[in-house]
Design an enzyme around this catalytic site. Structure first.
Site, PDB file in Angstrom:
ATOM      1  N   ASN A  80       0.854  -1.187   0.000  1.00 24.35           N
ATOM      2  CA  ASN A  80       0.000   0.000   0.000  1.00 24.35           C
ATOM      3  C   ASN A  80       0.891   1.238   0.000  1.00 24.35           C
ATOM      4  OD1 ASN A  80      -1.988   1.901   0.295  1.00 24.35           O
ATOM      5  ND2 ASN A  80      -2.523   1.351   2.395  1.00 24.35           N
ATOM      6  N   LYS A 136      -0.044   4.219  -0.369  1.00 24.88           N
ATOM      7  CA  LYS A 136      -0.772   5.339   0.240  1.00 24.88           C
ATOM      8  C   LYS A 136      -0.645   6.602  -0.623  1.00 24.88           C
ATOM      9  CE  LYS A 136      -0.271   3.200   4.770  1.00 24.88           C
ATOM     10  NZ  LYS A 136      -0.027   3.355   6.214  1.00 24.88           N
ATOM     11  N   HIS A 139      -9.429   0.558   5.241  1.00 23.58           N
ATOM     12  CA  HIS A 139      -8.140   0.792   5.884  1.00 23.58           C
ATOM     13  C   HIS A 139      -8.317   1.657   7.131  1.00 23.58           C
ATOM     14  CE1 HIS A 139      -3.992   2.133   6.505  1.00 23.58           C
ATOM     15  NE2 HIS A 139      -3.632   1.089   5.794  1.00 23.58           N
ATOM     16  N   GLU A 167      -6.758   4.037   8.338  1.00 27.95           N
ATOM     17  CA  GLU A 167      -6.626   5.484   8.171  1.00 27.95           C
ATOM     18  C   GLU A 167      -7.929   6.085   7.662  1.00 27.95           C
ATOM     19  OE1 GLU A 167      -1.858   5.075   7.284  1.00 27.95           O
ATOM     20  OE2 GLU A 167      -3.255   5.362   5.631  1.00 27.95           O
ATOM     21  N   GLU A 191      -5.087  -5.252  10.673  1.00 26.52           N
ATOM     22  CA  GLU A 191      -4.090  -4.205  10.880  1.00 26.52           C
ATOM     23  C   GLU A 191      -4.403  -3.452  12.173  1.00 26.52           C
ATOM     24  OE1 GLU A 191      -4.254  -1.429   7.645  1.00 26.52           O
ATOM     25  OE2 GLU A 191      -6.352  -0.982   8.054  1.00 26.52           O
ATOM     26  N   GLY A 210       2.517   2.553  11.085  1.00 24.69           N
ATOM     27  CA  GLY A 210       3.340   3.747  10.968  1.00 24.69           C
ATOM     28  C   GLY A 210       4.027   4.153  12.247  1.00 24.69           C
ATOM     29  N   SER A 226       2.877  -2.490  10.414  1.00 27.78           N
ATOM     30  CA  SER A 226       4.310  -2.179  10.304  1.00 27.78           C
ATOM     31  C   SER A 226       5.153  -3.410   9.979  1.00 27.78           C
ATOM     32  CB  SER A 226       4.820  -1.519  11.594  1.00 27.78           C
ATOM     33  OG  SER A 226       4.235  -0.249  11.769  1.00 27.78           O
TER      34      SER A 226
END
Length: 357
Positions: free
Chosen positions: A112, A114, A198, A200, A270, A276, A316
């Site tokens: 990904n 991003k 996701h 985020e 995740e 991150g 990660s």
């Protein structure tokens, strides 16, 4: 003076001017035809002598040997070229990957990217990825997800054994939805994958996608013919409160209300607290959560779906921890963030081999 006197003719021609030219024309044609026939006979004789023994007198087995001899006997071991693809395809027919007790499901690694990259950096990254070992006939599927604007550009440069995904899509079909891209458009453009849910997109205050929204997107994307990487996972507060399984169950249940066929879904667990941050769930923590996800599927969807479902880890993951995570029985791959922007992504792809050691 006598010369000029003889050459000078004042009387008109006794016959029309064109008759002599017509005769000359037909005479020239006749001469050219004769010369052509003679040359053709010579060429045919030379061809029959020079080539017939070389082609028609050879047995078929010899012709096959001759054709193979034109292929380099020592092709490059590194680099992804057409010869490598053909070679790998042949190996697949002889002894490619097949489900086993150690590895019942094919590994899958997603990259990904991003909201990162430009044409120059994407080109450089893809050149590095293209140099890796072929995955044809192996035990791993690989899919990368560039920013939407660079999807076609990336696919045009990328090796053919890597798939390309979009990072998001609209909840439904085409229409007056400014700035959105529908699953129908993604499919029509020739792409097969989309990442949905996701963390985020679930957590960023500017977006805040709900479980319902993710489920609606998933159902429509599947209907449009796409495969879905369905992301689920808990926040740090939920982890510390012991609610990891509860959060995952809630997110999966929302999808289960709208989807009956799970064959084109892979789940990416995740933990949001590990994305991150450099903090990674231990292999044991990840395995425990994956086991619970599989258990939920067995109890709420079907044992068959639970057994066949590929569950990726997405917190990660990098080249340093991929091998230890990959050895866990219920971890079937990775959804990689930052590390997918570096050549080390290839080492993560290779971690599937730990399954069969």
């Amino acid at each position: 003076m006598d010369y000029y006197t003889v050459a000078h003719i004042d009387e008109p021609c006794s016959q029309p001017w064109y008759k002599s030219r017509v005769a000359a024309f037909f005479g020239g044609c006749l001469l050219a035809t004769c010369m052509s026939l003679r040359f053709k006979g010579t060429v045919q004789e030379n061809y029959a002598v020079g080539t017939k023994p070389a082609v028609h007198s050879l047995p078929l087995a010899a012709l096959g040997t001759w054709g193979r001899s034109q292929v380099p006997q020592n092709p490059p071991q590194n680099g992804f070229n057409n010869f490598g693809r053909r070679s790998s395809a042949l190996q697949m027919t002889v002894g490619g990957w097949a489900p086993s007790a150690k590895m019942p499901r094919k590994f899958i690694v997603g990259g990904n990217w991003k909201c990162n990259g430009d044409r120059a950096s994407i080109k450089a990254l893809i050149q590095a990825l293209n140099a890796g070992e072929s995955t044809i006939g192996s035990g791993v599927d690989v899919v990368v997800a560039p920013p939407m604007l660079y999807g076609d550009y990336a696919r045009g440069l990328l090796r053919s054994d890597f798939g390309v995904a979009f990072q998001n899509c609209w909840v439904g079909g085409n229409g007056a939805f400014t700035g959105e891209v529908s699953a129908d458009m993604i499919k029509d453009a020739g792409f097969d994958w989309v990442i949905l849910g996701h963390s985020e997109r679930r957590s960023l205050p500017e977006i805040k996608e709900t479980d319902e929204t993710v489920a609606t997107k998933t159902a429509y994307a599947l209907e449009a013919g796409l495969k879905v990487m369905l992301c689920i996972g808990e926040t740090l507060d939920a982890r510390q409160s012991g609610k990891t399984d509860e959060v995952n169950a809630r997110q999966l249940a929302a999808v289960a209300e709208k989807v009956s066929d799970w064959s084109n879904i892979v789940i990416a667990y995740e933990p949001a607290w590990a994305i991150g941050t450099g903090v990674v769930a231990t292999p044991e923590q990840a395995q425990e959560t994956h086991t619970q996800i599989r258990k939920w599927l067995a109890e709420n969807i079907s044992p068959q779906v639970a057994q066949q479902m590929r569950i990726m880890y997405g917190g990660s993951a990098n080249a340093a921890n991929a091998d230890s995570l990959a050895r866990q029985p219920d971890i079937d791959g990775f959804l990689v963030g930052g590390a997918s922007l570096r050549p080390e992504f290839l080492r993560i792809v290779e971690s599937w081999k730990r399954k069969v050691e």
